[in-house]
Scaffold this active site. Structure first.
Site, short mmCIF file in Angstrom:
data_model
loop_
_atom_site.label_atom_id
_atom_site.label_comp_id
_atom_site.label_asym_id
_atom_site.label_seq_id
_atom_site.Cartn_x
_atom_site.Cartn_y
_atom_site.Cartn_z
N SER A 45 0.86 -1.19 0.00
CA SER A 45 0.00 0.00 0.00
C SER A 45 0.89 1.23 0.00
CB SER A 45 -0.90 0.01 1.24
OG SER A 45 -0.13 0.20 2.43
N LEU A 109 2.79 -1.30 5.05
CA LEU A 109 2.22 -0.01 5.46
C LEU A 109 3.35 1.02 5.50
CD1 LEU A 109 -0.05 1.79 6.66
CD2 LEU A 109 0.61 0.92 8.93
N ILE A 140 6.97 -2.53 7.23
CA ILE A 140 6.85 -1.08 7.30
C ILE A 140 7.67 -0.48 6.17
CG2 ILE A 140 7.15 0.95 8.75
CD1 ILE A 140 5.09 -1.12 9.81
N LYS A 141 7.02 0.36 5.39
CA LYS A 141 7.69 0.96 4.23
C LYS A 141 8.44 2.23 4.64
CE LYS A 141 5.71 0.68 -0.02
NZ LYS A 141 4.64 0.77 -1.05
N ILE A 142 9.71 2.27 4.31
CA ILE A 142 10.56 3.44 4.55
C ILE A 142 11.14 3.87 3.21
CG2 ILE A 142 12.72 4.24 5.60
CD1 ILE A 142 12.20 2.44 7.96
#
Length: 363
Positions: A45, A109, A140-142
């Site tokens: 996402s 996310l 977790i998207k960074i």
């Protein structure tokens, strides 16, 4: 019965993840059908995807009203909505996560796009979201910006699964892979197991060609249109194979470390002159992920060709990038421009999303 063409991709060692999330899509069985019928093995996402989901549906209105009762900011309300969807999707993928020995079944996310150039705040929010989602199959998207590198290392060192997003350039990709390795080393040095940590590095494709193709026309290199992104991806895979081998990596692998897989993003064709499955077909290969929009999955199901293509034509890829450089085109400068524009492309829908939440509060 003919084998599903999307499912065939997995026989070559590549996992297809869906680049889309929506509460209705999870709840009415369509996502489960993609898992069962097409072999979809994860979900990604981003702020733009959530903006469309939340602003185009009344399914979120009740939660917005409930979350608005406290002193929460609009951003905190958004993450409250998003986390619920991410948790539901994680639960749907949990059987696959277990069956694949934690190799797939991930749902991603992203931290706030406003933090893309703020390393410390990115790290803090990554840890917070990891704890709040509370699912071992979340990523977790960074963003893989320069300030994001330290956040990637530190979050990995805390045992967080990271999806590094917004990668366009080869040097930055290598820096990201090394930050992941350093994070694993830190986690191991602190006395922890590392075999549970998984990560992907999302290398963006079609946007590269959208920017560079008009320049190729000007330079008399029209035969390379639509090829530079694919050539860059093939070279990135060479870097992947080099970085995740050798003495430094083998020490970690002996402790159960998992390589950070390359993930192909932005794989829908933006140029109508190209086949709509072009980028998917060109980069199928082992130990990779391709995150694909729903319309591209539908197109591939209909007329895609699954074959082991990723390491084909490596000499041609090297030659293509050399010709681009010889023509005076600075790919490093262009990929930095794409990163800057990419940050803005996520900021704009996020601002729109927060405004939509504000407008919905009074309903």
């Amino acid at each position: 019965m003919e084998t599903n063409k999307v499912k065939q991709i997995h026989s070559f060692g590549q996992s297809i993840w869906l680049d889309f999330i929506d509460r209705a899509f999870i709840g009415d069985g369509r996502l489960k059908a993609l898992i069962d019928d097409d072999g979809v093995r994860g979900v990604t996402s981003n702020p733009a995807i959530f903006e469309k989901a939340i602003s185009s549906s009344d399914m979120y209105d009740g939660d917005i009203a409930e979350l608005s009762k406290g002193n929460k900011t609009n951003e905190e309300i958004f993450f409250g909505l998003a986390i619920k969807d991410i948790q539901d999707a994680c639960d749907l993928f949990k059987p696959l996560y277990n069956e694949s020995n934690k190799g797939d079944g991930y749902v991603s996310l992203e931290v706030s796009p406003f933090l893309a150039l703020k390393g410390e705040e990115t790290y803090q929010q990554a840890i917070q979201l990891w704890k709040e989602v509370d699912r071992e199959n979340v990523m977790i998207k960074i963003p893989g910006t320069q300030p994001g590198l330290d956040a990637i290392r530190r979050a990995t060192a805390q045992g967080v699964n990271i999806n590094v997003t917004l990668l366009f350039g080869l040097q930055r990709y290598e820096d990201v892979a090394l930050a992941y390795i350093a994070g694993l080393e830190d986690h191991l040095a602190a006395g922890h197991e590392i075999s549970h940590i998984h990560s992907v590095a999302s290398f963006f494709l079609s946007r590269i060609d959208v920017l560079i193709d008009p320049i190729l026309d000007e330079k008399g290199l029209a035969d390379l249109k639509g090829e530079v992104a694919i050539a860059s991806a093939k070279k990135a895979y060479e870097i992947y194979k080099r970085v995740f081998s050798g003495e430094r990596w083998e020490k970690l692998a002996a402790k159960g470390a998992n390589p950070q897989r390359l993930l192909w993003a932005s794989t829908s064709s933006k140029n109508p002159a190209f086949k709509d499955t072009k980028y998917v077909e060109a980069l199928i290969g082992p130990d990779t992920v391709d995150t694909v929009p729903l319309e591209t999955i539908v197109a591939f199901r209909d007329h895609g060709v699954a074959a082991n293509t990723l390491e084909q034509g490596l000499d041609k890829a090297t030659e293509a990038l050399a010709r681009v450089k010889a023509a005076g085109i600075d790919i490093d400068k262009l990929t930095q421009q794409l990163e800057d524009e990419g940050i803005e492309k996520f900021n704009q829908p996020f601002e729109k999303l927060l405004a939509s939440i504000e407008a919905n509060k009074g309903k």
